[in-house]
Design an enzyme around this catalytic site. Structure first.
Site, mmCIF file in Angstrom:
data_model
loop_
_atom_site.group_PDB
_atom_site.id
_atom_site.type_symbol
_atom_site.label_atom_id
_atom_site.label_comp_id
_atom_site.label_asym_id
_atom_site.label_seq_id
_atom_site.Cartn_x
_atom_site.Cartn_y
_atom_site.Cartn_z
ATOM 1 C CG ASP A 33 75.864 24.157 67.008
ATOM 2 O OD1 ASP A 33 74.648 23.906 66.963
ATOM 3 O OD2 ASP A 33 76.728 23.305 67.307
ATOM 4 C CG ASP A 169 72.375 19.687 68.781
ATOM 5 O OD1 ASP A 169 73.524 19.230 68.925
ATOM 6 O OD2 ASP A 169 72.148 20.881 68.492
HETATM 7 C C1 DX5 Z 1 74.778 23.127 71.793
HETATM 8 C C2 DX5 Z 1 74.921 22.829 70.328
HETATM 9 C C3 DX5 Z 1 75.299 21.426 70.010
HETATM 10 C C4 DX5 Z 1 76.594 21.036 70.615
HETATM 11 C C5 DX5 Z 1 76.768 19.556 70.659
HETATM 12 O O1 DX5 Z 1 74.351 24.425 71.949
HETATM 13 O O2 DX5 Z 1 73.722 23.086 69.653
HETATM 14 O O3 DX5 Z 1 75.276 21.196 68.615
HETATM 15 O O4 DX5 Z 1 77.680 21.587 69.956
HETATM 16 O O5 DX5 Z 1 77.951 19.332 71.311
HETATM 17 P P1 DX5 Z 1 78.184 18.166 72.362
HETATM 18 O O6 DX5 Z 1 78.133 16.896 71.571
HETATM 19 O O7 DX5 Z 1 79.510 18.489 72.903
HETATM 20 O O8 DX5 Z 1 77.095 18.242 73.384
HETATM 21 ZN ZN ZN Z 2 73.466 22.371 67.604
#
Ligand code: DX5
Ligand code: ZN
Length: 221
Positions: A33, A169
Site C-alpha cells: 500500500d 481489499d
Molecule cells: C487500506 C489498505 C488495505 C489494508 C488492509 O487502505 O488498502 O490494503 O491494509 O488491511 P486490513 O486487512 O487490516 O483491513
Molecule cells: Zn490496499
C-alpha cells in the site's frame, strides 16, 4: 481463490522475516500500500520499499497506489516482481494513468472506494486486468468491512464480465470471507488479521490464519 498479504500491518522492523514467514506459510502474493498523505490521510511505503520487497520475495507483488497523481511514479515503481499496479478510479486523468501502467508492462488495476458508484468503472473495463473493490475506506488497516460488499462485488462482476479479476481489499477476516467467497472474488487481500497473532511460531501462526481465511475454498495448503 488466491490470498495476498497486505504488508501495512506487518512488523516493519522485521519486514524481511515477515515476508520469509509468509512465503513459507504458503501465501499467494504480497500487496504493498502506497499512500501520499493527500489521496488518503496517511503516508505509507514508497518506491524503494517496493523494490526491496520485490527483491526479497519470489512472489507476485501487487502495488496499491492510494495516490492523487500516480502517473509520474509508475515507471520508477515497476521492477521485477511487480505483478500489477492498482490506481484509484477516483483520481484525475485515469485513462492516461492506465496507459502508463500498460506501457510499463505490468497488470493494470483500478480500485474503487466504498462510496463510488460502480458505473464509474464501465468505460475502463477494456483496459484493465483487475478491479480492487475496497472493503474499507482506504488509508488504514484494521477497519471493519463496510456493509453490502456481496452486492457490490456482484455488481462489479456484471459490469466487468469473467475476464477481469476481482480483488477485495480491507476488512478481510474469517467472519467476512464467507460473504466474499459467496460472490466469487478472485483474490482476498488481508492485512491486520494475518499479522495480529504474535504468539508462538510465526510460520505456524500464519498457516493457521491462512487456513482460516481460505477454509472451504480451493487453496491447497
Ligand atoms: C487500506 C489498505 C488495505 C489494508 C488492509 O487502505 O488498502 O490494503 O491494509 O488491511 P486490513 O486487512 O487490516 O483491513
Ligand atoms: Zn490496499
Amino acid at each position: 481463490m488466491k490470498l495476498y498479504a497486505s504488508l501495512l500491518s506487518c512488523d516493519l522492523l522485521n519486514i524481511g522475516g515477515e515476508i520469509e514467514a509468509l512465503v513459507e506459510a504458503g501465501i499467494d502474493g504480497l500487496h504493498v500500500d502506497i499512500m501520499d498523505g493527500h489521496f488518503v490521510h496517511n503516508i505509507a511505503f514508497g518506491i524503494d520499499a517496493v523494490k526491496q520487497i520485490c527483491g526479497a520475495a519470489n512472489l507476485p507483488v501487487s502495488v496499491h497506489m492510494m495516490v492523487s497523481k500516480p502517473a509520474h511514479f509508475i515507471k520508477a515503481i515497476t521492477c521485477d516482481g511487480v505483478e500489477s499496479i492498482v490506481v484509484h478510479c477516483e483520481i484525475g486523468n485515469l485513462p492516461g494513468v492506465l496507459k502508463c501502467i500498460k506501457e510499463a508492462g505490468v497488470g493494470v488495476g483500478i480500485a474503487i472506494n466504498p462510496t463510488t458508484k460502480v458505473f464509474e468503472i464501465v468505460d475502463y473495463v477494456e483496459f484493465i486486468d483487475t478491479v480492487c473493490v475496497m472493503g474499507v475506506y482506504p488509508g488504514f488497516g484494521g477497519q471493519a468491512m463496510v456493509p453490502g460488499i456481496t452486492e457490490r462485488i456482484g455488481c462489479v462482476r456484471s459490469v466487468c464480465g469473467a475476464n477481469v479479476e476481482i480483488a477485495i481489499d480491507g476488512g478481510v477476516n474469517p467472519s467476512t470471507t464467507d460473504l466474499v467467497k459467496l460472490c466469487e472474488a478472485d483474490i482476498l487481500i488481508a492485512g491486520s488479521y494475518l499479522f495480529s497473532g504474535n504468539s508462538g511460531n510465526r510460520v505456524d501462526n500464519l498457516k493457521e490464519r491462512i487456513k482460516a481465511l481460505c477454509h472451504g475454498v480451493s487453496k491447497k495448503l
